[in-house]
Write an enzyme that holds these catalytic residues in place. Sequence first.
Site, PDB file in Angstrom:
ATOM      1  N   SER A  85      42.393 -18.824  87.056  1.00 60.99           N
ATOM      2  CA  SER A  85      43.043 -18.381  85.824  1.00 60.99           C
ATOM      3  C   SER A  85      42.647 -19.238  84.624  1.00 60.99           C
ATOM      4  CB  SER A  85      44.567 -18.414  85.983  1.00 60.99           C
ATOM      5  OG  SER A  85      44.992 -17.498  86.965  1.00 60.99           O
ATOM      6  N   GLU A 105      44.130 -14.056 100.908  1.00 61.91           N
ATOM      7  CA  GLU A 105      45.342 -14.666 100.382  1.00 61.91           C
ATOM      8  C   GLU A 105      46.531 -13.721 100.495  1.00 61.91           C
ATOM      9  OE1 GLU A 105      46.982 -16.665  96.195  1.00 61.91           O
ATOM     10  OE2 GLU A 105      45.061 -15.640  96.243  1.00 61.91           O
ATOM     11  N   SER A 130      49.126 -10.242  90.354  1.00 64.16           N
ATOM     12  CA  SER A 130      50.439  -9.742  89.964  1.00 64.16           C
ATOM     13  C   SER A 130      50.767  -8.443  90.700  1.00 64.16           C
ATOM     14  CB  SER A 130      50.492  -9.516  88.452  1.00 64.16           C
ATOM     15  OG  SER A 130      49.714  -8.392  88.089  1.00 64.16           O
ATOM     16  N   ASN A 131      52.069  -8.176  90.822  1.00 60.68           N
ATOM     17  CA  ASN A 131      52.486  -6.963  91.527  1.00 60.68           C
ATOM     18  C   ASN A 131      51.967  -5.702  90.838  1.00 60.68           C
ATOM     19  OD1 ASN A 131      53.744  -8.610  93.327  1.00 60.68           O
ATOM     20  ND2 ASN A 131      55.781  -7.727  93.086  1.00 60.68           N
ATOM     21  N   GLU A 132      51.793  -5.768  89.505  1.00 61.07           N
ATOM     22  CA  GLU A 132      51.242  -4.618  88.799  1.00 61.07           C
ATOM     23  C   GLU A 132      49.798  -4.365  89.235  1.00 61.07           C
ATOM     24  OE1 GLU A 132      54.671  -6.179  86.661  1.00 61.07           O
ATOM     25  OE2 GLU A 132      52.856  -7.121  87.418  1.00 61.07           O
TER      26      GLU A 132
END
Length: 395
Positions: free
Chosen positions: A129, A248, A380-382
Amino acid sequence: MDLRFTDEENAFRAEVRAFIDGALPAALRRKMSEGRSLAKHEIVSWQRVLNEKGWATPGWPKACGGPGWSAVQRYIFLDELHQAPAPEPLSFNVNMIGPVICAFGTEAQKQRFLPRIANLDDWWCQGFSEPGAGSDLASLKTAARLVKDAGGDHYIVNGQKTWQGMAHHADWMFTLVRTDPSSKPQAGITMLLIDMRTPGVTVRPIVTIDGRHEVNEVFLDNVRVPLECRVGDENKGWDITKFLLGNERTGIARIGMSKHLIRRAKTLAARTDDGDASLAGKARFREQAAALEIELKALEITQMRLLDAMKEHSEKPDPRASILKVKGTEVRQAASELLLRTAGPMAALCADEYDDTADVAATFAPIYFTLRAASIYGGSNEVQKNILAKAVLGL
């Protein structure tokens, strides 16, 4: 589809449980049970206990020094660790960079790094990131330029990484850099292994809302990285990244961890007076706990269905693991909320993260705050929902 464990798998669970019961230090078990932060030396020493047993790298094939376990055995092992509770082997080492080097590394890289990764002789962190590239990882800007001179072939790296978990402990970082700015975003990315002691590497702490120092910023200023520390071919790092993130996410449901949090809430409720009875005897608490346990059981069945499907392709990450990531993090977050509500005003207590003498309630709010990020890290869940829409539903 038969979702029951076989006799051999039940025997394996019994073996794992017996080993943890005999090998896990009581003080370490207590800290894990109470949700307290572990010091670096505690994490290292426990992983070395597991490594001596041959269990520090549950997902590695035998050819790379792992136990060669099936997907079901890996699930059982992690479930027993979470429910003990005991620390997992360091994920950056054994779930991320270890499998990457095993699959894409040179023989020299395997010999140099894999034994040290397993024994936690080297602590690794993840340099993915950036301030402008989180969920949209392909937009990363950290640049690397290949240079050939009298000092040997090497890359010069410049850029910034953020949210690097445990980078203040790390000896090495596996990171993504842009080596071809003229190509499409995913096509110009390369993976490098960077020694954190190299001149030009600066680590700065980020203290999060839970009061803990777990994540960091990492600045890279004209950092020299030898060519032999490149993983795979130049500009082919995106394929490696997809492999890493698939590994992961496969074990990210953390079902045993959610079970432990719910048990903590029920135990606390049983000894908390609420007028004429304990909180555990109140209908509202029983309803909340039961609803959460039903959600967790459904998640566990989904995990078992995926494990059954993976029996024939256990070495290949399955995009359906994104289901486990989405629902698993939602259930863990809900379990932490139940624990926080059960604690009531006690949750306002606070203490130094390594204070073993502080009231155990001082860990309730940090657990809740920490798990707010669970729906972000690991993708991210999105993003996971987009993966499911494309790779599973074909939309």
